[in-house]
Design a protein around this motif. Structure first.
Motif, PDB file in Angstrom:
ATOM      1  N   PRO A   1     -43.341  -6.203  72.178  1.00  0.00           N
ATOM      2  CA  PRO A   1     -44.224  -5.789  73.281  1.00  0.00           C
ATOM      3  C   PRO A   1     -43.818  -4.472  73.935  1.00  0.00           C
ATOM      4  O   PRO A   1     -44.682  -3.706  74.373  1.00  0.00           O
ATOM      5  CB  PRO A   1     -44.110  -6.947  74.286  1.00  0.00           C
ATOM      6  CG  PRO A   1     -43.656  -8.114  73.487  1.00  0.00           C
ATOM      7  CD  PRO A   1     -42.784  -7.547  72.412  1.00  0.00           C
ATOM      8  N   SER A   2     -42.514  -4.186  73.985  1.00  0.00           N
ATOM      9  CA  SER A   2     -42.074  -2.938  74.630  1.00  0.00           C
ATOM     10  C   SER A   2     -42.496  -1.720  73.821  1.00  0.00           C
ATOM     11  O   SER A   2     -42.543  -0.600  74.331  1.00  0.00           O
ATOM     12  CB  SER A   2     -40.554  -2.942  74.844  1.00  0.00           C
ATOM     13  OG  SER A   2     -39.894  -3.016  73.599  1.00  0.00           O
ATOM     14  N   SER A   3     -42.822  -1.935  72.539  1.00  0.00           N
ATOM     15  CA  SER A   3     -43.346  -0.854  71.699  1.00  0.00           C
ATOM     16  C   SER A   3     -44.869  -0.858  71.673  1.00  0.00           C
ATOM     17  O   SER A   3     -45.479  -0.040  70.979  1.00  0.00           O
ATOM     18  CB  SER A   3     -42.814  -0.999  70.265  1.00  0.00           C
ATOM     19  OG  SER A   3     -41.404  -0.909  70.256  1.00  0.00           O
ATOM     20  N   GLY A   4     -45.476  -1.791  72.410  1.00  0.00           N
ATOM     21  CA  GLY A   4     -46.932  -1.883  72.431  1.00  0.00           C
ATOM     22  C   GLY A   4     -47.502  -2.307  71.095  1.00  0.00           C
ATOM     23  O   GLY A   4     -48.571  -1.839  70.685  1.00  0.00           O
TER      24      GLY A   4
ATOM     25  N   THR B   1     -52.288  -6.726  77.658  1.00  0.00           N
ATOM     26  CA  THR B   1     -52.856  -5.375  77.529  1.00  0.00           C
ATOM     27  C   THR B   1     -51.779  -4.387  77.095  1.00  0.00           C
ATOM     28  O   THR B   1     -51.947  -3.627  76.139  1.00  0.00           O
ATOM     29  CB  THR B   1     -53.471  -4.934  78.878  1.00  0.00           C
ATOM     30  OG1 THR B   1     -54.501  -5.860  79.238  1.00  0.00           O
ATOM     31  CG2 THR B   1     -54.052  -3.539  78.794  1.00  0.00           C
ATOM     32  N   GLN B   2     -50.644  -4.417  77.794  1.00  0.00           N
ATOM     33  CA  GLN B   2     -49.535  -3.522  77.440  1.00  0.00           C
ATOM     34  C   GLN B   2     -48.953  -3.870  76.082  1.00  0.00           C
ATOM     35  O   GLN B   2     -48.531  -2.993  75.318  1.00  0.00           O
ATOM     36  CB  GLN B   2     -48.450  -3.615  78.507  1.00  0.00           C
ATOM     37  CG  GLN B   2     -48.893  -3.131  79.881  1.00  0.00           C
ATOM     38  CD  GLN B   2     -47.997  -3.658  80.994  1.00  0.00           C
ATOM     39  OE1 GLN B   2     -46.829  -3.925  80.794  1.00  0.00           O
ATOM     40  NE2 GLN B   2     -48.574  -3.829  82.177  1.00  0.00           N
ATOM     41  N   GLY B   3     -48.935  -5.171  75.777  1.00  0.00           N
ATOM     42  CA  GLY B   3     -48.305  -5.638  74.535  1.00  0.00           C
ATOM     43  C   GLY B   3     -49.038  -5.238  73.276  1.00  0.00           C
ATOM     44  O   GLY B   3     -48.462  -5.272  72.185  1.00  0.00           O
TER      45      GLY B   3
ATOM     46  N   ARG C   1     -53.201   1.329  77.484  1.00  0.00           N
ATOM     47  CA  ARG C   1     -52.857   1.746  78.840  1.00  0.00           C
ATOM     48  C   ARG C   1     -54.140   1.872  79.654  1.00  0.00           C
ATOM     49  O   ARG C   1     -55.034   2.649  79.295  1.00  0.00           O
ATOM     50  CB  ARG C   1     -52.099   3.085  78.833  1.00  0.00           C
ATOM     51  CG  ARG C   1     -50.756   3.023  78.117  1.00  0.00           C
ATOM     52  CD  ARG C   1     -49.741   2.203  78.897  1.00  0.00           C
ATOM     53  NE  ARG C   1     -48.484   2.018  78.164  1.00  0.00           N
ATOM     54  CZ  ARG C   1     -48.165   0.941  77.474  1.00  0.00           C
ATOM     55  NH1 ARG C   1     -49.024  -0.069  77.394  1.00  0.00           N
ATOM     56  NH2 ARG C   1     -47.005   0.832  76.856  1.00  0.00           N
ATOM     57  N   VAL C   2     -54.249   1.115  80.718  1.00  0.00           N
ATOM     58  CA  VAL C   2     -55.469   1.115  81.536  1.00  0.00           C
ATOM     59  C   VAL C   2     -55.492   2.372  82.405  1.00  0.00           C
ATOM     60  O   VAL C   2     -54.574   2.624  83.176  1.00  0.00           O
ATOM     61  CB  VAL C   2     -55.537  -0.144  82.427  1.00  0.00           C
ATOM     62  CG1 VAL C   2     -56.795  -0.113  83.292  1.00  0.00           C
ATOM     63  CG2 VAL C   2     -55.526  -1.404  81.567  1.00  0.00           C
ATOM     64  N   GLY C   3     -56.565   3.166  82.275  1.00  0.00           N
ATOM     65  CA  GLY C   3     -56.732   4.369  83.085  1.00  0.00           C
ATOM     66  C   GLY C   3     -57.571   4.097  84.322  1.00  0.00           C
ATOM     67  O   GLY C   3     -58.149   3.021  84.484  1.00  0.00           O
TER      68      GLY C   3
ATOM     69  N   ASN D   1     -55.393  -5.480  84.785  1.00  0.00           N
ATOM     70  CA  ASN D   1     -54.353  -4.746  85.507  1.00  0.00           C
ATOM     71  C   ASN D   1     -54.137  -5.412  86.860  1.00  0.00           C
ATOM     72  O   ASN D   1     -54.638  -6.505  87.114  1.00  0.00           O
ATOM     73  CB  ASN D   1     -54.704  -3.251  85.630  1.00  0.00           C
ATOM     74  CG  ASN D   1     -55.987  -3.014  86.410  1.00  0.00           C
ATOM     75  OD1 ASN D   1     -56.582  -3.937  86.977  1.00  0.00           O
ATOM     76  ND2 ASN D   1     -56.432  -1.757  86.450  1.00  0.00           N
ATOM     77  N   ILE D   2     -53.413  -4.740  87.721  1.00  0.00           N
ATOM     78  CA  ILE D   2     -52.996  -5.334  88.997  1.00  0.00           C
ATOM     79  C   ILE D   2     -54.187  -5.683  89.902  1.00  0.00           C
ATOM     80  O   ILE D   2     -54.053  -6.497  90.823  1.00  0.00           O
ATOM     81  CB  ILE D   2     -51.994  -4.397  89.720  1.00  0.00           C
ATOM     82  CG1 ILE D   2     -51.206  -5.151  90.792  1.00  0.00           C
ATOM     83  CG2 ILE D   2     -52.709  -3.166  90.261  1.00  0.00           C
ATOM     84  CD1 ILE D   2     -50.310  -6.248  90.254  1.00  0.00           C
TER      85      ILE D   2
END
Length: 260
Positions: free
Chosen positions: A224-227, A46-48, A52-54, A88-89
């Protein structure tokens, strides 16, 4: 109807999420209708892809354990041009919750996807690095499983447990489940070790071992850190070229299978 491919290896750090993101993106950029399902509680896929999950977002957890219509969990991305069901978590405790479900707990993801799979040509599931009920759900839902294997000693031993799980799922829940292919990742052509591991994988899996291998590549680590998928982050990199080759190989293998 979609071809559903689970990307699985119970060992972490083998390039599973990188492969899930970039195979899905590669298929999307070749004009296939693609859904990426993040089924890992870490939510790295998801992040990659930059989502961003709201607080108001429905995730794959809601689809399998909260009776939320899976259509409400699908997010439309523009880069890469595909759909995503995020994680997400919340998914972290799902194995324990699934254990309390009395009927068809292994079929929850399959049942959820059944209402939307006709919309897609490929559904890619990024599995968690474990062999619990989440993985069983992914393998029960899938037509095939793609196994990324790091080019290192004990690579074959590392997937023995996964192969046992695949056979168990075939026997109990999904007799048509096949091995899509075995993919060598973090391959270093300068070392004898990578070459030896490659030979072992090809000897063991024969035509199921992909001709393509994924090299060690700094751009693949940075993306991935840049999405971003590798094609949006560094299209001319060796990592991008490798995932283009893998994507074409996956499509060709499936066309061959469809044509008998």
């Amino acid at each position: 109807m979609a071809k559903i491919i689970a990307i699985a290896n119970q060992k972490g750090g083998v390039g599973k999420t990188t492969t899930s993101i970039n195979l899905a993106a590669g298929l999307a950029y070749l004009n296939k209708k693609v859904l990426l399902v993040d089924f890992d509680p870490q939510g790295n896929a998801t992040q990659g892809v930059g989502y961003r999950v709201g607080l108001e977002d429905n995730t794959v957890y809601d689809a399998i354990l909260n009776d939320t219509d899976i259509k409400e969990c699908v997010k439309n991305l523009s880069k890469p041009p595909m759909d995503l069901i995020p994680a997400n978590i919340n998914l972290a405790g799902a194995d324990l919750e699934l254990a309390k479900v009395e009927e068809k707990r292994e079929h929850l993801l399959k049942n959820a996807l059944s209402s939307i799979e006709d919309k897609y040509e490929y559904i890619i599931i990024d599995c968690p690095p474990s062999l619990g009920l989440l993985n069983t759900n992914a393998l029960t839902a899938a037509d095939s499983v793609l196994i990324p294997v790091q080019s290192e000693y004990y690579a074959l031993e590392g997937i023995t447990q996964l192969l046992q799980t695949i056979r168990l799922v075939q026997r109990l829940f999904n007799p048509s489940l096949k091995i899509e292919g075995v993919l060598l990742t973090m391959y270093d052509a300068r070392t004898n070790l990578s070459a030896e591991v490659g030979q072992e994988i090809r000897k063991h899996f024969k035509e199921k071992a992909y001709k393509t291998y994924i090299p060690r590549n700094i751009k693949l680590s940075e993306a991935p850190s840049s999405g971003m998928c590798i094609f949006d982050y560094a299209m001319t990199s060796e990592g991008a070229k490798a995932y283009v080759a893998l994507t074409r190989e996956v499509i060709a293998n499936n066309m061959e299978a469809d044509n008998g």
